[in-house]
Design a protein around this motif. Structure first.
Motif, PDB file in Angstrom:
ATOM      1  N   LEU A  56      -2.941  -0.271  -4.464  1.00 36.84           N
ATOM      2  CA  LEU A  56      -4.357  -0.149  -3.629  1.00 36.84           C
ATOM      3  C   LEU A  56      -3.642   0.641  -2.472  1.00 36.84           C
ATOM      4  CD1 LEU A  56      -7.287  -0.668  -3.649  1.00 36.84           C
ATOM      5  CD2 LEU A  56      -6.854  -2.607  -2.297  1.00 36.84           C
ATOM      6  N   GLU A  57      -4.062   1.833  -2.224  1.00 36.18           N
ATOM      7  CA  GLU A  57      -3.737   2.622  -1.105  1.00 36.18           C
ATOM      8  C   GLU A  57      -4.746   2.676  -0.213  1.00 36.18           C
ATOM      9  OE1 GLU A  57      -3.151   6.656  -2.575  1.00 36.18           O
ATOM     10  OE2 GLU A  57      -1.712   6.310  -4.122  1.00 36.18           O
ATOM     11  N   VAL A  58      -4.452   2.047   0.976  1.00 37.01           N
ATOM     12  CA  VAL A  58      -5.261   2.194   2.232  1.00 37.01           C
ATOM     13  C   VAL A  58      -5.035   2.817   3.316  1.00 37.01           C
ATOM     14  CG1 VAL A  58      -6.609   0.426   3.620  1.00 37.01           C
ATOM     15  CG2 VAL A  58      -5.977  -0.513   1.225  1.00 37.01           C
ATOM     16  N   GLU A  59      -6.014   3.512   3.966  1.00 38.39           N
ATOM     17  CA  GLU A  59      -5.616   4.313   5.063  1.00 38.39           C
ATOM     18  C   GLU A  59      -6.965   3.519   6.118  1.00 38.39           C
ATOM     19  OE1 GLU A  59      -5.624   8.766   7.091  1.00 38.39           O
ATOM     20  OE2 GLU A  59      -6.170   8.367   4.774  1.00 38.39           O
ATOM     21  N   SER A 115      -9.847   3.752   0.762  1.00 43.83           N
ATOM     22  CA  SER A 115      -8.640   3.539  -0.030  1.00 43.83           C
ATOM     23  C   SER A 115      -9.096   4.081  -1.378  1.00 43.83           C
ATOM     24  CB  SER A 115      -8.646   1.959  -0.317  1.00 43.83           C
ATOM     25  OG  SER A 115      -9.927   1.657  -0.846  1.00 43.83           O
ATOM     26  N   ARG A 116      -7.972   3.919  -2.244  1.00 39.37           N
ATOM     27  CA  ARG A 116      -7.867   4.575  -3.622  1.00 39.37           C
ATOM     28  C   ARG A 116      -7.001   3.395  -4.473  1.00 39.37           C
ATOM     29  NH1 ARG A 116      -8.804   9.474  -6.181  1.00 39.37           N
ATOM     30  NH2 ARG A 116      -9.054  10.341  -4.118  1.00 39.37           N
ATOM     31  N   SER A 117      -7.743   3.020  -5.743  1.00 34.32           N
ATOM     32  CA  SER A 117      -7.163   1.946  -6.608  1.00 34.32           C
ATOM     33  C   SER A 117      -6.598   3.044  -7.700  1.00 34.32           C
ATOM     34  CB  SER A 117      -7.954   1.162  -7.083  1.00 34.32           C
ATOM     35  OG  SER A 117      -9.106   1.787  -7.858  1.00 34.32           O
ATOM     36  N   GLU A 170      -0.334  -9.189  -6.253  1.00 38.14           N
ATOM     37  CA  GLU A 170      -1.614  -8.552  -6.199  1.00 38.14           C
ATOM     38  C   GLU A 170      -1.440  -7.990  -4.677  1.00 38.14           C
ATOM     39  OE1 GLU A 170      -4.203 -12.208  -5.883  1.00 38.14           O
ATOM     40  OE2 GLU A 170      -3.998 -11.227  -7.755  1.00 38.14           O
ATOM     41  N   PRO A 171      -2.135  -6.752  -4.488  1.00 37.62           N
ATOM     42  CA  PRO A 171      -2.373  -6.276  -3.268  1.00 37.62           C
ATOM     43  C   PRO A 171      -3.193  -6.884  -2.368  1.00 37.62           C
ATOM     44  CG  PRO A 171      -3.543  -4.981  -4.536  1.00 37.62           C
ATOM     45  CD  PRO A 171      -2.551  -5.894  -5.420  1.00 37.62           C
ATOM     46  N   LEU A 172      -3.023  -6.930  -0.939  1.00 33.27           N
ATOM     47  CA  LEU A 172      -3.942  -7.416   0.082  1.00 33.27           C
ATOM     48  C   LEU A 172      -5.103  -6.437   0.485  1.00 33.27           C
ATOM     49  CD1 LEU A 172      -1.323  -9.424   2.423  1.00 33.27           C
ATOM     50  CD2 LEU A 172      -2.598 -10.314   0.606  1.00 33.27           C
ATOM     51  N   SER A 173      -6.329  -6.939   0.724  1.00 29.59           N
ATOM     52  CA  SER A 173      -7.153  -6.148   1.564  1.00 29.59           C
ATOM     53  C   SER A 173      -6.709  -5.838   2.690  1.00 29.59           C
ATOM     54  CB  SER A 173      -8.502  -6.605   1.802  1.00 29.59           C
ATOM     55  OG  SER A 173      -8.374  -7.958   2.368  1.00 29.59           O
ATOM     56  N   LEU A 174      -7.606  -5.052   3.546  1.00 34.68           N
ATOM     57  CA  LEU A 174      -7.022  -4.295   4.823  1.00 34.68           C
ATOM     58  C   LEU A 174      -6.646  -5.244   5.833  1.00 34.68           C
ATOM     59  CD1 LEU A 174      -6.873  -1.904   6.669  1.00 34.68           C
ATOM     60  CD2 LEU A 174      -9.131  -2.320   7.279  1.00 34.68           C
ATOM     61  N   LEU A 175      -5.447  -5.276   6.189  1.00 36.18           N
ATOM     62  CA  LEU A 175      -4.936  -5.701   7.454  1.00 36.18           C
ATOM     63  C   LEU A 175      -4.346  -4.944   8.571  1.00 36.18           C
ATOM     64  CD1 LEU A 175      -2.444  -8.740   5.707  1.00 36.18           C
ATOM     65  CD2 LEU A 175      -4.297  -9.111   7.493  1.00 36.18           C
ATOM     66  N   GLU A 178      -5.871  -4.410 -11.010  1.00 33.89           N
ATOM     67  CA  GLU A 178      -7.252  -5.103 -11.585  1.00 33.89           C
ATOM     68  C   GLU A 178      -7.762  -5.976 -10.460  1.00 33.89           C
ATOM     69  OE1 GLU A 178      -6.257  -6.814 -15.080  1.00 33.89           O
ATOM     70  OE2 GLU A 178      -6.170  -5.212 -16.309  1.00 33.89           O
ATOM     71  N   ARG A 179      -6.961  -6.534  -9.734  1.00 31.27           N
ATOM     72  CA  ARG A 179      -7.565  -7.263  -8.581  1.00 31.27           C
ATOM     73  C   ARG A 179      -6.739  -7.337  -7.410  1.00 31.27           C
ATOM     74  NH1 ARG A 179      -6.098 -13.441 -11.269  1.00 31.27           N
ATOM     75  NH2 ARG A 179      -3.970 -13.029 -11.346  1.00 31.27           N
TER      76      ARG A 179
END
Length: 233
Positions: A3-6, A21-23, A225-230, A27-28
């Motif tokens: 999960l790429e997050v900017e 972001s882009r996945s 699994e990746p974390l959401s935005l921090l 999957e989760r």
């Protein structure tokens, strides 16, 4: 893969953060606790969707659609849409119907889908048209101004405007700060001292509840699994 997050900060008092972001091949994710609510737009398999995501009082696993693109506006504490009270959105979301790649329906009007670079103009229109409001008392308290209300009244205003108590907001923000510091390589004992945790078990319970990760897991790149935005608050 993942999960790429900017994200970026904003000069608007109504916006805490703007992100996209882009996945890829995931999957989760672990959705970490958040005191703010979001307006989220995403495209998946040619379909555009829009939803309001309320504050998250605890970390939880969330599904991630494959090869999807996301854009979101995280609103500042105290900002709210009166027709969708924040205190009724805690831990849940509301889908907004009739979304296309160009427009969506919001409180009886058609709105153009905003973008990462023009989120502020979109939010300004929300304010002008009375869709978005901000509690000045909550904003003042968060800025450090002493309240001129009783503790009971202030607590009621705070919960109405944010969906959470002041104590819950402080705990969430502290856990997020701790997670960012640990991911940046700060030793756990230094984090305990900096942020006022009682001891190692206190920090561990906070991270487990609000971040869904241990300090050891946060300190390694190999997470399940990746974390959401921090971000640093």
């Amino acid at each position: 893969m993942g999960l790429e997050v900017e994200s970026r900060a904003s000069g608007s008092p109504y916006i805490e953060r703007v992100w996209r972001s882009r996945s890829h091949g995931v999957e989760r994710m672990m959705s970490v606790a958040a005191a703010q609510w979001d307006l989220v737009f995403w495209e998946h398999r040619g379909q555009m969707s829009v939803a309001v995501h309320g504050p998250e009082p605890a970390a939880s696993q969330a599904p991630v659609p494959e090869d999807a693109t996301f854009f979101g506006i995280t609103f500042s504490l105290g900002s709210s849409m009166p027709h969708l009270p924040v205190d009724r959105l805690v831990g849940r979301g509301v889908d907004i119907p009739d979304a296309t790649h160009r427009s969506f329906w919001l409180k009886g009007s058609t709105w153009h889908v905003p973008a990462y670079d023009n989120a502020e103009a979109f939010v300004e229109r929300m304010v002008r048209e009375g869709i978005l409001d901000r509690d000045p008392i909550v904003a003042a308290v968060l800025d450090g101004a002493p309240p001129e209300l009783s503790d009971r009244t202030l607590q009621r205003r705070f919960v109405t405007a944010t969906g959470l108590t002041r104590g819950a907001v402080r705990q969430i923000e502290r856990a997020r700060q701790a997670a960012v510091l640990i991911k940046d390589g700060v030793p756990a004992h230094d984090v305990i001292h900096r942020l006022g945790y009682f001891d190692q078990p206190h920090l561990a319970r906070s991270l487990s509840r609000f971040i869904g990760r241990t300090a050891t897991q946060l300190g390694t790149r190999d997470m399940p699994e990746p974390l959401s935005l921090l971000y640093k608050t």
